[in-house]
Design an enzyme around this catalytic site. Structure first.
Site, mmCIF file in Angstrom:
data_model
loop_
_atom_site.group_PDB
_atom_site.id
_atom_site.type_symbol
_atom_site.label_atom_id
_atom_site.label_comp_id
_atom_site.label_asym_id
_atom_site.label_seq_id
_atom_site.Cartn_x
_atom_site.Cartn_y
_atom_site.Cartn_z
ATOM 1 N N CYS A 310 65.088 61.122 84.820
ATOM 2 C CA CYS A 310 65.934 61.874 83.743
ATOM 3 C C CYS A 310 67.155 62.237 84.545
ATOM 4 C CB CYS A 310 65.066 63.248 83.702
ATOM 5 S SG CYS A 310 65.704 64.101 82.363
ATOM 6 N N ARG A 406 64.882 64.175 70.214
ATOM 7 C CA ARG A 406 64.517 64.764 71.358
ATOM 8 C C ARG A 406 65.765 65.209 71.946
ATOM 9 N NH1 ARG A 406 62.957 65.182 76.718
ATOM 10 N NH2 ARG A 406 60.807 66.283 77.012
#
Length: 498
Positions: A310, A406
């Site tokens: 991430c 998302r």
């Protein structure tokens, strides 16, 4: 103007590598500890680990293995709603205490209709014969159809109706097993007090349950399964299909859970079912946690940017170090006893122990499970070593496949215009997931032994952290030695005693 605020760990927001658990007086051995946990109102796990809802981590195969080991898998949503619902069904039917709603046939149906349920007479197994009122009247077996030649012959003329072996709904497993053995059959028909057909109990399911005594199961003896959904109409329609498939836990999965769209989605989906629980996230603050709880979340997922793949904290400059985020969320949730799930940043079993000690009920893990046999994708060789692909759901590849919403970029049609918050890469091949889970659970139990906690609640009450320096972190890892692989060997008991 932005200001520096104090977190649950002080002005310095801390993460796992910033602290160590202090050892204390203990009367507990690691093997005596209980690591069972509750991740929602009526969902308990024997291992406090969930697999991440990522397209290189969790589909039905890994979800089955997770549930069998005592954890839970969250099936990703980079699938069509129909495909995702089918993945859930694969988990729910893999190991059932009782097969609910199996394929049945009516007594007035024809032989041709019965054979269409399978692949012809050679492959036909068995089908309960049930009237429209659900009353069981017989069973059609392979022996009944093997030499039948008239495709229009009625089932009631062929079926076996005498000496049916039935058990009452709610029968204990040992009693069902005894009946199956006594009558030398592989399936027992389950009926209610009015002789209405309820389901099947099979030898295979009994054997599977005995091989996995700590498996996570629902009230009907089926493996637990979770699935991720998005917000908006797509998420709502997806939730409806997943509930029909028997999902136990819906995960409203977004990069920013403290968003009004997410809060509205939680409230809306919550009304769909009284039996399915809602986990929502991700958040990293006290206020974000409270907002999701007020919206109706049964569990809150914590983590903005801690995952190895991430890049949210770099791309957006937003996030909270994971230990501080967990502690803030726990503080917000404790008065209502809402479980907190630590999502991301778990590199070692010690990180899992720290997350639990900080108050999390369980941890969601991606990278450590991505290279296992059960994760999606193929094993490939690179420079003489085996790897499997692993990517963030915020990577370009994953966003192009369906996870752009998302990160609130669903309207972007050109992949070149996407702003990714994750990367694509590879992780070493690790073999069966059971081995990885064993090591993670073993590390957690070791921590509980050092601290003196017999169960997770006791562990959390006793645990204290000490801050460490960079030198302390270097000292914590293996150092000043070249690590060489060595095959495990069994030490004779006499030698071990010496």
């Amino acid at each position: 103007m932005a200001r520096i605020i104090e977190t649950s760990t002080g002005l310095d927001a801390l993460t796992f590598d910033d602290v160590l658990l202090q050892p204390g007086h203990s009367e507990v051995m690691p093997g005596q500890t209980n690591i069972a946990t509750r991740i929602a109102q009526d969902i308990e796990l024997n291992v406090p680990i969930l697999s991440a809802a990522m397209d290189t981590v969790t589909e039905s195969r890994l979800a089955i293995a997770m549930a069998q080991a005592g954890g839970m898998g969250v099936i990703h949503r980079n699938l069509t709603p129909v495909q995702q619902a089918e993945e859930v069904r694969q988990v729910k039917k893999f190991e059932s205490g009782m097969v609910v709603n199996p394929v049945t046939i009516g007594p007035d149906a024809t032989l041709a209709e019965a054979l269409s349920l399978d692949e012809g007479p050679r492959h036909f197994r068995a089908s309960p014969v049930v009237e429209k009122s659900h009353r069981l009247v017989g069973i059609l077996t392979n022996r009944d159809v093997r030499f039948a030649s008239d495709p229009e012959q009625k089932i009631y003329e062929l079926m076996t109706r005498e000496n049916l072996v039935t058990v009452k709904d709610g029968v204990q497993q040992h009693e069902a097993k005894r009946l199956l053995h006594t009558h030398r059959i592989e399936k027992x028909l389950v009926v209610d007090a009015d002789s209405r057909f309820v389901g099947l109990i099979t030898v295979k399911d009994i054997e599977k349950s005995q091989l996995n005594p700590h498996a996570s199961k629902d009230a009907q003896g089926r493996l637990r399964a979770a699935a991720a959904i998005s917000v908006g109409d797509d998420g709502y329609e997806r939730a409806e299909r997943l509930i029909d498939a028997g999902v136990d836990l819906l995960v409203v999965d977004t990069a920013h859970g403290h968003s009004q769209r997410v809060l509205d989605a939680v409230t809306r989906v919550k009304k769909l079912s009284n039996s399915v629980r809602i986990m929502a996230g991700n958040v990293a603050t006290y206020d974000g946690t409270r907002a999701l709880i007020d919206a109706g979340a049964d569990a809150v997922k914590v983590g903005i940017g801690p995952g190895s793949i991430c890049t949210t904290r770099i791309v957006a400059g937003v996030g909270v170090p994971q230990l501080a985020a967990i502690m803030s969320a726990v503080q917000a949730a404790q008065d209502q006893n809402i479980p907190i799930i630590a999502d991301g940043g778990i590199k070692f079993s010690g990180d899992l122990a720290k997350a639990i000690a900080a108050g999390a009920s369980a941890a969601m893990i991606g990278s450590l499970l991505a290279g296992t046999d059960e994760s999606p994708g193929e094993v490939y060789l690179y420079q003489g070593r085996s790897f499997k692909a692993y990517r963030g759901m915020g990577s370009v590849g994953a966003m192009a496949r369906g996870s752009a919403d998302r990160y609130f970029q669903a309207e972007v049609r050109d992949t070149l215009k996407l702003v990714p918050e994750g990367i694509e890469g590879x992780v070493p091949y690790k073999g069966p997931v059971s081995g990885v889970l064993h090591q993670l659970a073993g590390g957690l139990k070791a921590a509980m032994g050092y601290v003196g906690g017999a169960d997770l609640k006791d562990f959390q009450e006793r645990a204290t952290f000490v801050r460490i320096s960079g030198a302390g972190l270097r000292e914590s890892h293996a150092h000043d030695v070249t690590i060489t692989p060595r095959k495990a060997r069994i030490i004779p008991a006499q030698a071990a005693d010496r």
